[in-house]
Design an enzyme around this catalytic site. Structure first.
Site, PDB file in Angstrom:
ATOM      1  N   GLU A 482       0.831  -1.215   0.000  1.00  0.00           N
ATOM      2  CA  GLU A 482       0.000   0.000   0.000  1.00  0.00           C
ATOM      3  C   GLU A 482       0.863   1.262   0.000  1.00  0.00           C
ATOM      4  OE1 GLU A 482      -2.945  -0.310  -0.775  1.00  0.00           O
ATOM      5  OE2 GLU A 482      -3.268  -2.417  -0.316  1.00  0.00           O
ATOM      6  N   ASP A 545       3.246  -4.603  -5.609  1.00  0.00           N
ATOM      7  CA  ASP A 545       3.680  -5.906  -5.090  1.00  0.00           C
ATOM      8  C   ASP A 545       5.202  -5.987  -5.003  1.00  0.00           C
ATOM      9  OD1 ASP A 545       1.271  -7.122  -4.565  1.00  0.00           O
ATOM     10  OD2 ASP A 545       1.214  -8.311  -6.405  1.00  0.00           O
TER      11      ASP A 545
END
Length: 633
Positions: A482, A545
Site C-alpha cells: 500500500e 507488489d
C-alpha cells in the site's frame, strides 16, 4: 506441509499444493483460500452474533447497532417478503413505464436519480484531484451489461453465452413481475440495443487503470454543451443546489457522443434499458425466489454454482447497508489494542525502510528524492477502525411498519442527499472507504493515506503468535504494497497533499516510466489456465507488489529472529486460492491485480535473497536471469 524441493520449480505449488488437493469452493462462492477464508470466518462469527441479537439473547447499548438489528430483522423476514412478492417494487416500475418522452424524463430526472435509478450521465462528488481540500463535481459513465467494452467486440468468446443467460433471466423476471411476454421481449431487445450503443465510446478496463487520465476539467458552460436534447446544467444544479464553475469528466469521448446516445429518437431504447436495469436491482429486495433468479447472471459471471441461502443473503444485504456500524462492532469486540499498536509500529518501520531506500536510490535526482521523502513524511496511517462513526449512519432509522423496499428507498435518498450536499464543503479526510470487518487494505492517492481494516490483521497475514519473518512476509508485504501505491505509475502522479501534480524531474520521470514498462513486459502474455495476462492492465498493482515484497524483506532481515524461508513461504501462503474458471477469465479482463499464482511466484524471482535462501540456480524453473529481474523501489 511445504515441499522444500519443489520451491525451486514452483513456490506457489510447493506451499499450497497439498491445500489445493482438498480445498473446496463453497457452492455459493466463486473462490476460497487466503483473503476468502478470513472473510468466511468473519461471516460465520458475525452471523452467529447477530442471530443472538435478533432473538434477544444478546443486547447492546449502541443505538446505531440496534437500528442495524432492526433492519437485519426486516431483511430476514422472508415470510413477509415472500407474501409481498413484486408489489413493493411497483412504485419503481410505474415511474419508468409512465414516462412519455425525453422531456417528461428530464422533468422527473432528479427524483429518479434520488431513488438510485441509473441515467446515461451519472454525476458524483469527490475531492478535486488537483485541489483535494475541496470537493468537485465529476461526470462519469453508466455501467454496461457485459463486464467491459471488449466483450462487445465481434467474436468475443464469452459474450454470446453471457447474453443468453442475461436474456433468460430478464424475461423470467418480467414474467414474475406480471408483464406479458411480448412486452418483455420488446423491452429487452431495446434495452440491449441501447446498451450496445454505449460500448464503443467508453474506455476499457486497461484505459481506466490509468487513473490520472480520468481528470478532464470542463467549464460548466462547455459541459452543458455536450447535449442539446437534455439540459445537463439544470440537472447538475438541482443535484448540488448550486451552480458549479466546472465539471470534471471521466471519459470525454463518451460525452462527446452523448447527443447521439440519448435523444428523442433513442429515448424508447433508453427507457427500456432503465426499466431492465431497475428490474434486476430491485429484485434483490423482493421475495426469495425472485432474489435467487435475479442473481443468475452474476453467478454465470463468477462461476458460483448456487445462490446464497436466504439468511446469508440477508446478512450481506443488511451489513452492506450498515457497513461502518457493523465494522465498528467487529473491531471493538474482536480486534485488540495490542495488535493495533503492533501493526502501527510495523507501518512506521516500513515507512522508514522506504525512506532509507529512497536515500540510497541510485537513479533519482536529489530534488525528486527529497519530494518523495516529504510525501512519505506526510503519509496518513489508519489501522483497525475509524475513531468515530460516519455521521451518515446516524440518519438511518428503520420504519418497522414499512416493507423492505420502502426502507431501502429511504436509505438511498438519505445517502444520495448527503453525498451531493458535500459539494462546496471542505473535504472530510476522516472517512474510511472500507469497514473494519472487510478483509482488504487500500491507499488513497487523493488523501495520501493508507488504511488497514481490522479484518486483515490476523493469520496468515498477521498474528502475535507468528514469527516476525512470517508477519513481514504477510501483513508487512501488504503494508509496504500500500505504501508502494504512493509511488506506482498512478500514485506517483500525486503529491504529498494528494493533489495531481508532477513533482518529478523530466529525467527521473522518464527513467521511472521505463522501469514501469519493464514491469509490464515481465507479466505481459504470461499464461494461466484462464488465458494470458495483460501486463498493462496489472502494472500498478505489480509495481506495488514488487516494492512491497522488497521492502518487507529488508524489514524482516533487520529483526533478530530473521528466517527468510519463513518469509517467502508466508508470502506464497497469503496468495493461496482456488477459484472458478469463469471468475479467472473475468478477472483477466477487468482486474488490475495479477492472478494470485503469479503474484506469489513472479515477484520473488526479482529478489537476490530468494535465490540464496533456497539455493536456486539457472537449472531451476524459478530462476530468472539477472538482466530480466525488475527492481523499482
Amino acid at each position: 506441509m511445504v515441499n522444500n524441493e519443489l520451491i525451486k520449480d514452483d513456490l506457489y505449488m510447493a506451499v499450497n499444493g497439498d491445500w489445493l488437493k482438498t480445498a473446496k469452493i463453497p457452492a455459493d462462492k466463486a473462490a476460497t483460500g487466503g483473503f476468502y477464508d478470513l472473510a468466511d470466518d468473519i461471516e460465520k462469527t458475525l452471523m452467529e452474533d447477530f442471530a443472538n441479537f435478533m432473538t434477544g439473547e444478546a443486547t447492546s447499548d449502541d443505538r446505531y447497532l440496534n437500528e442495524f438489528i432492526k433492519y437485519y430483522r426486516l431483511v430476514s423476514n422472508f415470510e413477509k417478503r415472500n407474501a409481498d412478492g413484486f408489489k413493493p417494487a411497483k412504485q419503481y416500475f410505474d415511474k419508468i413505464t409512465s414516462l412519455k418522452d425525453i422531456n417528461d424524463w428530464q422533468e422527473k430526472l432528479y427524483d429518479l436519480t434520488m431513488m438510485g435509478l441509473p441515467n446515461p450521465f451519472p454525476l458524483y462528488v469527490e475531492p478535486d484531484m488537483k485541489d483535494t481540500q475541496h470537493y468537485a463535481l465529476y461526470a462519469s459513465v453508466p455501467s454496461l451489461i457485459l463486464p467491459d467494452k471488449t466483450y462487445y467486440e465481434e467474436n468475443h468468446p464469452q459474450a454470446e453465452a453471457l447474453l443468453s443467460v442475461y436474456r433468460q433471466m430478464v424475461l423470467a423476471l418480467f414474467e414474475r413481475a406480471g408483464y406479458d411476454n411480448d412486452f418483455a421481449q420488446a423491452t429487452l431487445e431495446k434495452a440491449l440495443t441501447f446498451d450496445k450503443s454505449l460500448a464503443p465510446v467508453q474506455k476499457d478496463s486497461t484505459e481506466r487503470a490509468d487513473y490520472a487520465k480520468s481528470y478532464n476539467k470542463y467549464s460548466f458552460e462547455d459541459y452543458t454543451a455536450f447535449s442539446k436534447s437534455v439540459d445537463l446544467g439544470a440537472f447538475a444544479k438541482k443535484l448540488i443546489g448550486q451552480t458549479p464553475d466546472q465539471v470534471i469528466v471521466d471519459e470525454p469521448k463518451y460525452y462527446e457522443a452523448l447527443e447521439t446516445l440519448i435523444n428523442p429518437d433513442t429515448f424508447e431504447n433508453f427507457k427500456s434499458w432503465l426499466l431492465v436495469k431497475t428490474l434486476i436491482s430491485v429484485s434483490t429486495l423482493l421475495d426469495d425466489d425472485t432474489r435467487v433468479l435475479a442473481g443468475t447472471y452474476s453467478r454465470a459471471l463468477s462461476g458460483s454454482k448456487e445462490a446464497m441461502k436466504a439468511q446469508k443473503a440477508a446478512f450481506y444485504l443488511a451489513t452492506g447497508q450498515f457497513s461502518q456500524v457493523v465494522g465498528l462492532y467487529y473491531a471493538h469486540k474482536y480486534f485488540g489494542a495490542k495488535a493495533k499498536a503492533d501493526v502501527h509500529h510495523m507501518v512506521e518501520k516500513m515507512i522508514d525502510v522506504y525512506k532509507n531506500r529512497l536515500a540510497s536510490n541510485d537513479w533519482l535526482s536529489d530534488d525528486t528524492r527529497q519530494k518523495a521523502i516529504v510525501k512519505l513524511n506526510t503519509l496518513g496511517i489508519n489501522v483497525g477502525y475509524p475513531d468515530k462513526l460516519d455521521p451518515l449512519y446516524t440518519k438511518f432509522v428503520i420504519d418497522e411498519d414499512a416493507d423492505l423496499v420502502t426502507n431501502d428507498l429511504n436509505f438511498t435518498q438519505i445517502s444520495l442527499k448527503e453525498h451531493y450536499d458535500r459539494w462546496g464543503k471542505d473535504v472530510d479526510r476522516s472517512r474510511w472507504e472500507m469497514p473494519a470487518h472487510m478483509v482488504n487494505a487500500y491507499y488513497n492517492p487523493s488523501f495520501n493515506i493508507i488504511v488497514f481494516p481490522a479484518a486483515i490483521l490476523q493469520a496468515p497475514f498477521y498474528s502475535l503468535d507468528q514469527s516476525s519473518s512470517e508477519n513481514f512476509g504477510g501483513i508487512g508485504a501488504v503494508i509496504a504494497h500500500e505504501i508502494s501505491h504512493a509511488f506506482d505509475n498512478n500514485g506517483a502522479q500525486f503529491d504529498e497533499f494528494g493533489n495531481l501534480h508532477n513533482w518529478w524531474t523530466d529525467e527521473d520521470l522518464k527513467h521511472f516510466q521505463g522501469l514501469a514498462q519493464d514491469m509490464i513486459a515481465e507479466f505481459d502474455g504470461l499464461e494461466t489456465e484462464a488465458g494470458k495476462v495483460n501486463g498493462k492492465l496489472v502494472v500498478s498493482e505489480n509495481i506495488a507488489d514488487a516494492g512491497g515484497l522488497s521492502c518487507a524483506l529488508e524489514a524482516a532481515k533487520s529483526e533478530p529472529d530473521v528466517d527468510l524461508k519463513a518469509f517467502f513461504i508466508n508470502w506464497a501462503r497469503i496468495w493461496r486460492m482456488k477459484s472458478s474458471i469463469e471468475r479467472q477469465k473475468l478477472l483477466l479482463s477487468i482486474d488490475v491485480h495479477a492472478p494470485h499464482i503469479l503474484r506469489a511466484n513472479v515477484q520473488p524471482k526479482n529478489l537476490a535473497d530468494f535465490y540464496t535462501t533456497f539455493e536456486i540456480t539457472s537449472d531451476d524453473k524459478m530462476y530468472l536471469a539477472p538482466e530480466k529481474r525488475v527492481n523499482i523501489w
